[in-house]
Design an enzyme around this catalytic site. Structure first.
Site, short mmCIF file in Angstrom:
data_model
loop_
_atom_site.label_atom_id
_atom_site.label_comp_id
_atom_site.label_asym_id
_atom_site.label_seq_id
_atom_site.Cartn_x
_atom_site.Cartn_y
_atom_site.Cartn_z
N CYS A 58 39.29 3.52 -56.83
CA CYS A 58 39.28 2.39 -57.77
C CYS A 58 37.99 1.57 -57.65
O CYS A 58 37.18 1.77 -56.77
CB CYS A 58 40.50 1.51 -57.54
SG CYS A 58 40.43 0.59 -55.99
N ALA A 61 37.41 -0.21 -54.43
CA ALA A 61 36.93 0.71 -53.39
C ALA A 61 35.41 0.87 -53.47
O ALA A 61 34.72 0.89 -52.45
CB ALA A 61 37.60 2.08 -53.53
N ARG A 92 36.08 4.85 -44.16
CA ARG A 92 34.80 5.50 -44.48
C ARG A 92 33.96 5.46 -43.21
O ARG A 92 33.88 4.44 -42.57
CB ARG A 92 34.13 4.72 -45.61
CG ARG A 92 32.88 5.38 -46.19
CD ARG A 92 32.69 4.84 -47.58
NE ARG A 92 31.44 5.21 -48.21
CZ ARG A 92 30.37 4.42 -48.24
NH1 ARG A 92 30.38 3.25 -47.65
NH2 ARG A 92 29.30 4.79 -48.89
N HIS A 191 30.52 -0.07 -57.85
CA HIS A 191 29.13 -0.01 -57.38
C HIS A 191 28.28 -0.99 -58.19
O HIS A 191 27.48 -1.75 -57.65
CB HIS A 191 28.53 1.39 -57.58
CG HIS A 191 29.26 2.49 -56.89
ND1 HIS A 191 29.32 3.77 -57.39
CD2 HIS A 191 29.96 2.51 -55.73
CE1 HIS A 191 30.01 4.53 -56.57
NE2 HIS A 191 30.42 3.79 -55.56
FE1 CFM Z 1 26.92 7.77 -53.31
FE2 CFM Z 1 28.40 9.68 -53.08
FE3 CFM Z 1 29.32 7.17 -53.41
FE4 CFM Z 1 28.11 7.92 -51.11
FE5 CFM Z 1 30.51 8.46 -49.93
FE6 CFM Z 1 30.74 10.17 -51.96
FE7 CFM Z 1 31.69 7.73 -52.26
MO1 CFM Z 1 32.84 9.39 -50.62
S1 CFM Z 1 26.76 9.38 -51.82
S2 CFM Z 1 27.94 6.14 -52.29
S3 CFM Z 1 28.64 7.81 -49.01
S4 CFM Z 1 28.34 8.48 -54.79
S5 CFM Z 1 30.98 10.49 -49.87
S6 CFM Z 1 29.34 11.57 -53.06
S7 CFM Z 1 32.54 9.55 -52.89
S8 CFM Z 1 32.19 7.21 -50.26
S9 CFM Z 1 31.29 6.21 -53.72
#
Ligand code: CFM
Length: 539
Positions: A58, A61, A92, A191
């Site tokens: 989500c 997260a 994580r 993000h």
């Molecule tokens: Fe970038 Fe990723 Fe992500 Fe990531 Fe991660 Fe991920 Fe993630 Mo899991 S590199 S920041 S450190 S998009 S592994 S492939 S899914 S936490 S949001």
């Protein structure tokens, strides 16, 4: 096993009702390199379909867990029911290394307002204020970040007003995030919201100047399994000063000071491209995409930094480090390649690793036959060149777009347009660009966005890959089919996998997984059991 991906795609879609079939058909794409350099369009960053088992997380997260959480001395306070905190607590593997035993490190903590029904009915702002005060008196942090969970948005608590009031009362930096889980279609929205918060509330707060000549920030590196430690070591040895990462092993101070760097390197494009763009506009810091996953990719990225700074001493040191490290990598690589050559992989992770890790597999002779992101956007698949044509839908409109202008005092273009043009004339020296996953995959590879569990089972049955890479939710279901599953989010307690030392770790781990004999003892669902279990007579 030879699979016709077009036939397989039609078979997969058959089970879906008409409307859904149409929608999924646009998110399941057979890759193709066209003459004009383009690849097929993929539908991405749209809502998951109700009733389908998605891999996604989500918005909360993405904001709290992914982007802000890894910074160790910003105190994270979750405004919401306790479950939202519990399930985001140390899940994580973003590692951190405080400067001393006394230095602040809040990563192990899990702070929550623990909302109850009463707060849902009468509002939770009062409880939030009390929680902020309590957290402040317990920990004396430099900054407190407040994260909104779904009910906060539904009942209309104003976390930003509370943050402003508490900031005035307590005299430290306090800021809130409207990152309710439902706010976007995935963690990707979180993000963006986190990037906006970093830019508005932290970046540029500390003017300390550094005397080093080659100053960079590493964006989109979260120090999972210690990746960031490996990279910092390599950069140090080359003589490159890392001001801050965003946000693995970072502190409030490093991020506040990050606008003093001369170059931003972007590892994970999906999660942090907004900060890179905004810092360039406000402060004049160019950014370029790098990839430190894979030994050759690491060497290439380091050389690009050398080219950017146009310094012969730096370039020579970079070559020394590459030569020293490559010698070690090549020994392991040759051995592992002899055992893995020709094997196949599938990668379904987040928004960047499904691309980056293909490089590591290539280095040991393995081919990625199917890959996809959970929450990548079209630019992560097809490259940033599609950005001008992207339509902003209702779900993306939900997220603030900050209008950034050059800072009247602090905007200082680090390179003139002529310098940038000269650098870009070299191969491999693009600024503000990301080529995307599909241009670097073979034609005829399958690319699937937001894959469902059903689709996963079907592609596994058809291709029988030697390894499947995803996360904990997929791991054991896949392994029961006799196919090893490597977690590429958490690294299964392993890693680091970045840089040269990381590549060695990865090669060894993959070698063990794909060549282990145990998998043939599992009976996959598509294979009839060799022996019928004995009938047990009922008494
Ligand atoms: Fe970038 Fe990723 Fe992500 Fe990531 Fe991660 Fe991920 Fe993630 Mo899991 S590199 S920041 S450190 S998009 S592994 S492939 S899914 S936490 S949001």
């Amino acid at each position: 096993m030879s699979v016709d991906p077009r036939v397989l795609k039609e078979e997969i879609l058959q089970i879906y009702p008409k409307k859904l079939r149409q929608k999924r058909s646009e998110s399941i794409v057979i890759n193709e390199h066209r003459e004009d350099g383009s690849v097929p369009e993929i539908k991405a960053n749209v809502r998951s379909n109700p009733g389908i088992i998605t891999q996604r997380g989500c918005t909360y997260a993405g904001c709290k867990g992914v982007v802000i959480g890894p910074s160790r001395d910003i105190l994270s306070l979750v405004h919401g029911p306790i479950g939202c905190s519990f399930y985001a607590w140390l899940t994580r593997r973003n590692q951190t290394r405080p400067e001393s035993l006394e230095a602040q490190n809040f990563i192990n903590y899990c702070l929550s307002t623990d909302m109850q029904e009463e707060n849902i009915v009468f509002g939770g702002e009062k409880k939030l204020k009390e929680a902020v005060r309590e957290a402040f008196h317990l920990f004396h942090p430099k900054a407190i970040a407040i994260f909104s969970t779904c009910p906060v948005g539904l009942i209309g608590d104003d976390v930003h007003a509370v943050a402003r009031e508490m900031k005035a009362e307590l005299g430290i930096n306090i800021f809130g995030f409207s990152c309710e889980g439902y706010r976007g279609v995935s963690q990707s929205a979180g993000h963006h919201i986190a990037n906006n918060g970093l830019f508005k509330h932290i970046i540029g707060n500390d003017e300390t100047e550094h005397t080093e000549r080659f100053k960079i920030n590493l964006l989109g590196e979260y120090n999972i399994g210690g990746d960031g430690f490996v990279l910092e070591d390599i950069l140090n040895r080359c003589g490159i000063k890392q001001i801050s990462t965003f946000s693995g092993n970072s502190t409030y101070a490093t991020m506040a000071n990050s606008h003093t760097a001369d170059l931003n390197l972007v590892m994970c494009h999906r999660s942090i491209n907004y900060v890179a763009e905004m810092m360039e506009k406000r402060f004049g810091i160019p950014w370029m995409k790098v990839n430190f996953i894979g030994a050759t990719a690491t060497a290439k990225s380091l050389r690009r930094i050398g080219e950017y700074f146009e310094d012969d001493g730096l370039k020579a040191r970079i070559e020394e480090v590459i030569a020293e490290e490559m010698a070690k990598v090549e020994v392991v690589q040759a051995l592992v390649k002899s055992r893995c050559q020709g094997k196949t992989a599938m990668l379904f992770v987040g928004g960047s690793r499904a691309h980056h890790y293909q490089q590591l597999f290539t280095e040991i002779g393995m081919k990625t036959v199917v890959a996809g992101y959970e929450f990548g956007h079209r630019d992560d698949y097809e490259g940033r060149k599609v950005l001008p044509g992207l339509k902003v839908d209702a779900d993306s409109k939900n997220i603030e777009e900050i209008d950034v202008v050059p800072d009247p005092e602090r905007f200082r273009p680090r390179r003139t347009p002529e310098q940038i043009a000269r650098l870009e004339a070299m191969t491999e020296m693009e600024f503000r660009d990301y080529v995307g996953m599909m241009p670097e995959m073979d034609s005829d590879a399958m690319v699937i966005d937001d894959i469902s569990h059903y689709e996963t089972e079907r592609i596994l049955e058809a291709y029988r890959p030697d390894i499947f890479c995803a996360g904990i939710k997929e791991k054991f279901g896949v392994q029961k089919m006799g196919i090893p599953c490597k977690q590429l989010h958490s690294y299964d307690y392993g890693g680091p996998y970045a840089g040269f030392a990381g590549a060695i770790n990865f090669f060894n781990d993959i070698d063990r997984l794909v060549n282990m004999k145990i998998w043939r003892y599992a009976t996959p669902p598509w294979q009839p059991p060799t022996e019928q279990p004995e009938q047990v007579a009922a008494d």
